[in-house]
Design an enzyme around this catalytic site. Structure first.
Site, PDB file in Angstrom:
ATOM      1  N   HIS A 113      -6.208 -12.303  -0.477  1.00 53.61           N
ATOM      2  CA  HIS A 113      -5.714 -12.545  -1.835  1.00 53.61           C
ATOM      3  C   HIS A 113      -5.270 -14.002  -1.926  1.00 53.61           C
ATOM      4  O   HIS A 113      -4.618 -14.517  -1.023  1.00 53.61           O
ATOM      5  CB  HIS A 113      -4.543 -11.597  -2.106  1.00 53.61           C
ATOM      6  CG  HIS A 113      -3.688 -11.964  -3.258  1.00 53.61           C
ATOM      7  ND1 HIS A 113      -4.123 -11.886  -4.541  1.00 53.61           N
ATOM      8  CD2 HIS A 113      -2.415 -12.416  -3.321  1.00 53.61           C
ATOM      9  CE1 HIS A 113      -3.145 -12.265  -5.352  1.00 53.61           C
ATOM     10  NE2 HIS A 113      -2.111 -12.594  -4.636  1.00 53.61           N
TER      11      HIS A 113
ATOM     12  N   VAL B 115       2.966  -4.018  20.587  1.00 54.29           N
ATOM     13  CA  VAL B 115       2.748  -2.626  20.971  1.00 54.29           C
ATOM     14  C   VAL B 115       1.316  -2.487  21.477  1.00 54.29           C
ATOM     15  O   VAL B 115       0.355  -2.852  20.784  1.00 54.29           O
ATOM     16  CB  VAL B 115       3.007  -1.687  19.782  1.00 54.29           C
ATOM     17  CG1 VAL B 115       2.596  -0.255  20.121  1.00 54.29           C
ATOM     18  CG2 VAL B 115       4.476  -1.735  19.394  1.00 54.29           C
TER      19      VAL B 115
ATOM     20  N   THR C 174       7.696  -5.005  -3.599  1.00 56.36           N
ATOM     21  CA  THR C 174       8.176  -4.408  -4.847  1.00 56.36           C
ATOM     22  C   THR C 174       8.772  -3.022  -4.635  1.00 56.36           C
ATOM     23  O   THR C 174       9.766  -2.662  -5.274  1.00 56.36           O
ATOM     24  CB  THR C 174       7.019  -4.324  -5.862  1.00 56.36           C
ATOM     25  OG1 THR C 174       6.502  -5.634  -6.074  1.00 56.36           O
ATOM     26  CG2 THR C 174       7.490  -3.736  -7.184  1.00 56.36           C
TER      27      THR C 174
ATOM     28  N   ASP D  37       2.713  25.391  -4.487  1.00 59.37           N
ATOM     29  CA  ASP D  37       2.644  26.804  -4.846  1.00 59.37           C
ATOM     30  C   ASP D  37       1.379  27.386  -4.247  1.00 59.37           C
ATOM     31  O   ASP D  37       0.355  26.706  -4.109  1.00 59.37           O
ATOM     32  CB  ASP D  37       2.700  27.015  -6.360  1.00 59.37           C
ATOM     33  CG  ASP D  37       1.563  26.340  -7.101  1.00 59.37           C
ATOM     34  OD1 ASP D  37       0.937  25.401  -6.550  1.00 59.37           O
ATOM     35  OD2 ASP D  37       1.293  26.738  -8.250  1.00 59.37           O
TER      36      ASP D  37
ATOM     37  N   ASP E  13       8.366  -6.162  16.850  1.00 58.16           N
ATOM     38  CA  ASP E  13       7.317  -6.823  16.085  1.00 58.16           C
ATOM     39  C   ASP E  13       6.620  -7.834  16.970  1.00 58.16           C
ATOM     40  O   ASP E  13       7.257  -8.480  17.818  1.00 58.16           O
ATOM     41  CB  ASP E  13       7.896  -7.515  14.849  1.00 58.16           C
ATOM     42  CG  ASP E  13       6.823  -7.825  13.820  1.00 58.16           C
ATOM     43  OD1 ASP E  13       6.796  -7.143  12.779  1.00 58.16           O
ATOM     44  OD2 ASP E  13       6.004  -8.739  14.056  1.00 58.16           O
ATOM     45  N   GLN E  14       5.324  -8.006  16.742  1.00 56.69           N
ATOM     46  CA  GLN E  14       4.552  -8.932  17.561  1.00 56.69           C
ATOM     47  C   GLN E  14       4.871 -10.386  17.268  1.00 56.69           C
ATOM     48  O   GLN E  14       4.584 -11.269  18.079  1.00 56.69           O
ATOM     49  CB  GLN E  14       3.059  -8.705  17.344  1.00 56.69           C
ATOM     50  CG  GLN E  14       2.588  -8.994  15.923  1.00 56.69           C
ATOM     51  CD  GLN E  14       1.100  -8.779  15.730  1.00 56.69           C
ATOM     52  OE1 GLN E  14       0.340  -8.911  16.681  1.00 56.69           O
ATOM     53  NE2 GLN E  14       0.681  -8.439  14.524  1.00 56.69           N
TER      54      GLN E  14
ATOM     55  N   TYR F  19       2.241  35.608  -5.802  1.00 57.40           N
ATOM     56  CA  TYR F  19       2.424  34.175  -6.046  1.00 57.40           C
ATOM     57  C   TYR F  19       3.751  33.738  -5.451  1.00 57.40           C
ATOM     58  O   TYR F  19       4.767  34.431  -5.585  1.00 57.40           O
ATOM     59  CB  TYR F  19       2.394  33.899  -7.547  1.00 57.40           C
ATOM     60  CG  TYR F  19       2.679  32.466  -7.946  1.00 57.40           C
ATOM     61  CD1 TYR F  19       1.683  31.497  -7.850  1.00 57.40           C
ATOM     62  CD2 TYR F  19       3.930  32.088  -8.421  1.00 57.40           C
ATOM     63  CE1 TYR F  19       1.938  30.185  -8.235  1.00 57.40           C
ATOM     64  CE2 TYR F  19       4.189  30.784  -8.800  1.00 57.40           C
ATOM     65  CZ  TYR F  19       3.186  29.827  -8.701  1.00 57.40           C
ATOM     66  OH  TYR F  19       3.450  28.536  -9.073  1.00 57.40           O
TER      67      TYR F  19
ATOM     68  N   TYR G 265      -1.319 -14.138 -11.807  1.00 53.74           N
ATOM     69  CA  TYR G 265       0.131 -14.105 -11.975  1.00 53.74           C
ATOM     70  C   TYR G 265       0.695 -15.447 -11.551  1.00 53.74           C
ATOM     71  O   TYR G 265       0.013 -16.275 -10.926  1.00 53.74           O
ATOM     72  CB  TYR G 265       0.752 -12.956 -11.180  1.00 53.74           C
ATOM     73  CG  TYR G 265       0.641 -13.067  -9.677  1.00 53.74           C
ATOM     74  CD1 TYR G 265       1.650 -13.685  -8.930  1.00 53.74           C
ATOM     75  CD2 TYR G 265      -0.456 -12.547  -8.998  1.00 53.74           C
ATOM     76  CE1 TYR G 265       1.550 -13.779  -7.548  1.00 53.74           C
ATOM     77  CE2 TYR G 265      -0.558 -12.642  -7.628  1.00 53.74           C
ATOM     78  CZ  TYR G 265       0.451 -13.260  -6.899  1.00 53.74           C
ATOM     79  OH  TYR G 265       0.356 -13.367  -5.542  1.00 53.74           O
TER      80      TYR G 265
END
Length: 856
Positions: free
Chosen positions: A229, A178, A391, A583, A46-47, A570, A283
C-alpha cells in the site's frame, strides 16, 4: 514488567502463563487488556526492536475513521479511540470523507445512518464550503460535500506502543524470533525462539503480516494475505508552516530498522481533520508542516505470505520500495485517474510537490475482509488476533482478552458478535494461498469502493456444488456464493410467476433494488400457495454419538434434548455468559445417536468446533459438512407430493411437526424431518450426497402437475421474517441472549447447561432490550440492516434484518429495542437511504400466529 531490547547473548524466560507473539498494536493491546483482567506471567516477544518492531504498526500513518456498516467494526474503533485518547496518544482532530460523485453523497448519507445506529457522537453531512472550512487545502469546487465524524483522528503509533508496554504487567522481549510452536495432544505447550524455549499455558498469535507463517508453525492454514500500500509525505509546505508541533516521543535514540525517516514522519501529529477521497481510493493527513498522502488507487500488489522476511539494516520488514509507476499512472482496475492527478485536483498544493518520505507499506487482508480472532478448534490454548489495523486494535485486544479470561468476548458496552471474525469461520478451501491471496487482493481493491448489496466475487467460483447444481443451471438459477457453495438466490425459470403475482410485488428502485429480482417475491408467494423445493445442501449436519451423547448434548444445549428417538427439538448453544453461540436443531436418532443440524457459512466450523472442543472422550462428534444433500420441501401441497414418492405414512397423525423418520423417497434413503423454516407445511429431506441428484429428480418429476417450483434464498429470507424465525449471524449472535432474542421457549431452566447461571440472572432481572418486529406505516420500501430506529431523532437501536412481507403486504424490520419501546403498538421511526419512515412495533409472528399452516 518492562521491555528488553535483547542483547546477542541474552535469553528469554523458560516459562510463562501466556506468550504473545508480536509486539505491535494488537499484541500490545492483548497484553495490556489481559493485565487489566488480572492475568499474570505474560511474555511478549517480537522479531524486531522495541518499540519500533518493523511491523505495520509503526509505518502506518495511524489514521482512524470509525464509521462502518459493521456494528462490531464501529464499536471496536470507537473503543480504541476512547482508550488511546485517555492514554494521551490519540489526536482527536476529526475525520472528513469527501464526495466527488452523487453516488458517493448517497454513500455518505449511509455513513450518517450507520454512525447514528451504532452510537458514534454527532455524525454530520457537510457542504463543500463547510468541508473547506475544516480542510482549507481542499478545493471545494472539486467536491459535492462531505461526512464529518468529530471523534475520528490519528493514533501516534510509537507513543501508543510505549504506553501499552509501560501500563501492562507483561514483559516484552525484542530481537526474538519465533522458530516453532510446539503442539502436543492437540494443544500448544511451548514457543521455540532463537533465544530459547518458553513453556507456556497458552499462546497468542498477533503477527499480522506474518500470520500465515506463524500459523504454519502450528499446522494451521490461516488465510492472511499481505498486500502493499502506498504512502508519501511531502516536503514542508508554506501553507502549513504554522502547524508544526513537537512529537510526543523523541525517536532519536531508538533503534529503528530500515528508513528512519518513515518513523520520524509518522511521529509528526496532525492539527487538521484527517481526510478521505474514496472516489479515488485516497486519504490524507497533515504531518506537522507536511502533508501525508495515502493511496489504494493502484493495482493490488500482494506479497507471497510464505516469504515476508525480516528486518535488515537497509529495510523495515513490512515496507517495500515505493513504486512510482503506481503513483503516476492509473493502474487500479476500477479507477481511470492516477493518484498523482487525483490528489492534485483535490489538493492543488500537491501539484509538482517533492516527497520527503515514501513507502510501499504492507498490511493484510482476509478473504472476507474481516479480522481473525479466537481459539481454533484444532489446537487448544492457541489464540489468534490477526488482520487487525490500528483503528480497531484496542477493541479487538479487549475482546480477545475477555474471551481468553472469562469465556465471553465483550467490550465494556457488553457481549459482542464474533461469528464474522472467528478463526474457525473459514471454509476448508480458504487456506489455499492461491485462493486467499486472490481474495485478499480483491478486498484491497474494494477498500474504498462502494460495494453494492449482494455483491458477489467472480473468481474462484463453483468450488462447492451440490448434487442439484446442474438441475439448477438448467432452471437458470442466479447463484450467490456462501462458504464456497453456489447457492441459488432466485431462478429465472420462475419469471412467469411475476406476472401471476404482479399486484403483490412492489417495485424496488435505487440502492435497495440492486442485485434483487421481483422473482424473489413471486417464489415467496408461490410457496405459500403451492409447493417449492429449496436446496439446503450448504447447511451442515453434525453426528453426536456414544454412551454419554445424551448427557453431553444436554449440557451443551439450552433446551431439554433428552427426547425420544424420532423427535426433534430446537435449541441454542450458549457461552458462559449466556449469550448465543448459535441455534441448532437436535434430532434423536437412537438412544446413543443424535443428529445436530445447523446452517451453512461459518456455522460448521464455529458450532461444530464448539461441540467437538467440549466433547468428552466417550462422545464422538463428526461434522458432516457437504456429506448430505438436502431439500427443503415446503408449501401446502408438500404432503401430497411427498406421499406420492414414499411408502411411509406422512400424515399429520403419523408424522407430526418436529418429528423425524427414516424413509425412502423413491429409491433414495432419506432422513425426513418435519420442520419448516418458512412457516408452511413441509419437510427437510436429508440424503447421502451421492443420492442427491436422484432425490431432486424424483421430487421434481412427481410434482409437475402440482406446479412444483425451485425456490431461492431471497424468498427464504422474506418468508422467515414473516414468521419471525431467527437467523444466526443476523438477528441472533453472541451479543444477544435468548430472552432478549425472544427465544425463551428454547431455554429449559430445569436442565443444567453452559451459560445457565448467567441466564438465571437475566431471567430474574429481565432483559434490557427485546428483539421485535416493526412494520412501516405508510410505505412498501424495504428497510436495510444497520439503519437507526429512532424516537424523535434519538437512536433506540438499529435494524438487524428487514425485507418486504409479500404475504402480509407490509414492509418488515426487526430490531432490538429497549423494553419500554418493545410493546406492540409503540410508534417509532426508521431512517433508511435518507428517508425517515413511521413504523409500529408489532406482536410476532406476523404471519399465521396460530400455526395452522405449519401444523396442518
Amino acid at each position: 514488567m518492562g521491555y528488553y531490547p535483547m542483547s546477542s547473548d541474552s535469553t528469554v524466560p523458560s516459562s510463562a502463563a501466556t506468550v504473545v507473539v508480536g509486539a505491535g498494536a494488537v499484541g500490545c493491546s492483548v497484553a495490556y487488556h489481559l493485565s487489566e483482567l488480572g492475568a499474570e506471567n505474560i511474555v511478549v516477544v517480537d522479531q524486531g526492536p522495541l518499540p519500533v518492531t518493523g511491523g505495520s504498526s509503526t509505518h502506518a500513518p495511524g489514521i482512524m475513521f470509525q464509521t462502518s456498516p459493521s456494528k462490531l467494526m464501529t464499536k471496536t474503533a470507537h473503543y480504541t479511540s476512547r482508550l488511546l485518547s485517555d492514554a494521551g496518544v490519540y489526536d482527536e482532530v476529526g475525520g472528513i470523507e469527501v464526495a466527488r460523485s452523487e453516488e458517493r453523497m448517497d454513500f455518505l448519507q449511509r455513513r450518517v445512518e450507520h454512525a447514528t445506529a451504532y452510537g458514534l457522537p454527532d455524525p454530520q453531512l457537510l457542504s463543500p464550503g463547510e468541508v473547506s472550512d475544516h480542510l482549507p487545502l481542499v478545493d471545494e469546487d472539486e467536491i459535492l460535500g462531505g461526512y464529518y465524524s468529530p471523534t475520528d483522528g490519528r493514533v501516534d503509533g510509537v507513543a501508543a506502543l510505549q504506553w501499552y508496554m509501560e501500563q501492562s504487567d507483561a514483559d516484552f522481549y525484542g530481537h526474538t524470533t519465533v522458530t516453532d510452536l510446539d503442539v502436543s495432544g492437540g494443544e500448544v505447550t511451548a514457543v521455540e525462539t532463537d533465544r530459547g524455549r518458553i513453556e507456556c499455558g497458552r499462546c497468542v498469535l498477533a503477527t499480522n503480516n506474518w500470520g500465515y507463517q506463524t500459523g504454519q508453525l502450528a499446522g494451521l492454514d490461516l488465510p492472511i494475505a499481505p498486500v502493499q500500500h502506498q504512502y508519501a509525505v511531502t516536503e514542508p509546505l508554506d501553507e502549513l508552516a504554522d502547524e508544526a508541533v513537537a512529537p510526543r516521543v523523541d525517536t532519536a535514540d531508538m533503534e529503528i530498522p530500515g528508513d528512519r525517516s518513515i518513523a520520524d514522519a509518522m511521529s509528526q501529529a496532525p492539527t487538521r481533520p484527517v481526510g478521505r477521497d474514496q472516489d479515488h481510493s485516497l486519504y490524507f493527513r497533515t504531518h506537522g508542516d507536511a502533508l501525508g498522502l495515502g493511496s489504494y488507487n493502484h493495482e493490488a500488489l500482494p506479497v507471497d505470505p510464505r516469504k515476508m522476511g525480516g528486518n535488515t539494516d537497509e529495510r523495515q520488514a513490512s515496507v517495500r520500495e515505493f513504486t512510482a509507476e503506481h503513483w503516476e499512472r492509473a493502474t487500479h482496475p476500477d479507477r481511470d485517474t492516477s493518484p498523482k492527478q487525483a490528489f492534485e485536483e483535490l489538493l492543488p498544493v500537491t501539484k509538482d510537490i517533492d516527497f520527503a518520505t515514501t513507502e510501499n507499506g504492507i498490511f493484510v487482508f482476509t478473504p472476507d475482509g474481516m479480522p481473525v480472532l479466537g481459539e481454533p478448534e484444532a489446537i487448544d490454548d492457541l489464540w489468534t488476533g490477526l488482520a487487525i489495523w490500528w483503528t480497531h486494535s484496542g477493541g479487538y485486544g479487549k475482546i480477545l482478552a475477555e474471551w481468553m479470561e472469562t469465556g465471553v468476548p465483550k467490550l465494556p458496552s457488553g457481549p459482542v458478535e464474533v461469528g464474522g471474525i472467528h478463526v474457525d469461520r473459514f471454509e476448508p478451501h480458504a487456506g489455499s494461498p492461491d485462493y486467499f491471496v486472490d481474495r485478499g487482493s480483491t478486498r484491497y481493491r474494494q477498500v474504498y469502493s462502494i460495494v453494492e448489496p449482494g455483491w458477489q466475487p467472480d473468481d474462484h467460483r463453483a468450488l462447492r456444488r451440490s448434487p442439484f447444481y446442474h438441475h439448477q443451471q438448467e432452471l437458470d438459477a442466479e447463484f450467490t456464493q456462501s462458504g464456497g457453495w453456489e447457492v441459488p438466490k432466485w431462478y429465472d425459470s420462475n419469471a412467469d410467476l411475476v406476472d401471476r403475482y404482479a399486484d403483490q410485488i412492489p417495485e424496488r428502485e435505487g440502492w435497495r433494488g440492486i442485485n434483487r429480482s421481483p422473482i424473489q417475491g413471486a417464489e415467496h408467494l408461490h410457496t405459500r400457495e403451492h409447493v417449492s423445493m429449496y436446496d439446503m445442501t450448504s447447511f451442515s449436519s453434525i453426528v453426536v454419538e456414544g454412551a454419554d451423547a445424551a448427557a453431553f448434548l444436554q449440557r451443551m444445549c439450552t433446551n431439554d434434548v433428552d427426547i425420544d428417538p424420532g423427535r426433534v427439538r430446537y435449541s441454542l448453544l450458549c457461552n458462559e455468559g449466556g449469550t448465543a453461540l448459535g441455534d441448532v436443531t437436535v434430532v434423536r436418532l437412537d438412544t446413543d445417536e443424535f443428529l445436530v443440524t445447523t446452517g451453512g457459512g461459518n456455522s460448521p466450523g464455529i458450532h461444530g468446533g464448539w461441540l467437538k472442543d467440549h466433547a468428552p472422550e466417550t462422545v464422538s462428534v463428526t461434522i458432516e459438512e457437504g456429506s448430505r444433500a438436502t431439500v427443503g420441501l415446503w408449501g401446502p401441497k408438500s404432503r401430497l407430493l411427498l406421499q406420492r414418492v414414499t411408502d411411509a405414512d406422512v400424515s399429520a397423525e403419523s408424522f407430526p411437526y418436529f418429528s423425524a423418520k427414516q424413509i425412502y423417497v423413491g429409491d433414495v434413503p432419506v432422513l425426513a424431518l418435519r420442520v419448516s423454516y418458512v412457516g408452511e407445511l413441509g419437510w427437510e429431506l436429508w440424503a447421502p450426497s451421492e443420492y442427491g441428484g436422484r432425490l431432486w429428480e424424483t421430487l421434481w418429476e412427481a410434482g409437475q402437475d402440482l406446479d412444483v417450483r425451485p425456490m431461492g434464498s431471497g424468498a427464504l429470507e422474506s418468508m422467515r421474517l414473516e414468521k419471525g424465525y431467527r437467523l444466526w449471524g443476523t438477528d441472533l449472535d453472541t451479543d444477544s441472549d435468548p430472552f432478549a432474542a425472544g427465544l425463551s421457549f428454547a431455554v429449559d431452566m430445569d436442565t443444567d447447561f453452559v451459560g445457565k447461571d448467567a441466564l438465571a440472572d437475566i431471567q430474574r432481572d429481565g432483559p434490557d432490550s427485546r428483539l421485535v418486529p416493526m412494520t412501516l406505516d405508510d410505505a412498501t420500501d424495504a428497510v436495510l440492516g444497520g439503519r437507526p430506529v429512532l424516537d424523535d431523532g434519538s437512536a433506540l437501536g438499529y435494524v438487524v434484518a428487514g425485507d418486504y412481507g409479500y404475504s402480509l403486504g407490509e414492509s418488515i424490520a426487526y430490531a432490538y429495542l429497549p423494553t419500554d419501546y418493545a410493546e406492540s403498538g409503540t410508534s417509532v421511526q426508521i431512517r433508511c437511504e435518507g428517508t425517515t419512515y413511521d413504523a409500529t412495533v408489532r406482536d410476532e409472528p406476523l404471519f399465521d400466529p396460530g400455526r395452522s399452516k405449519i401444523l396442518r
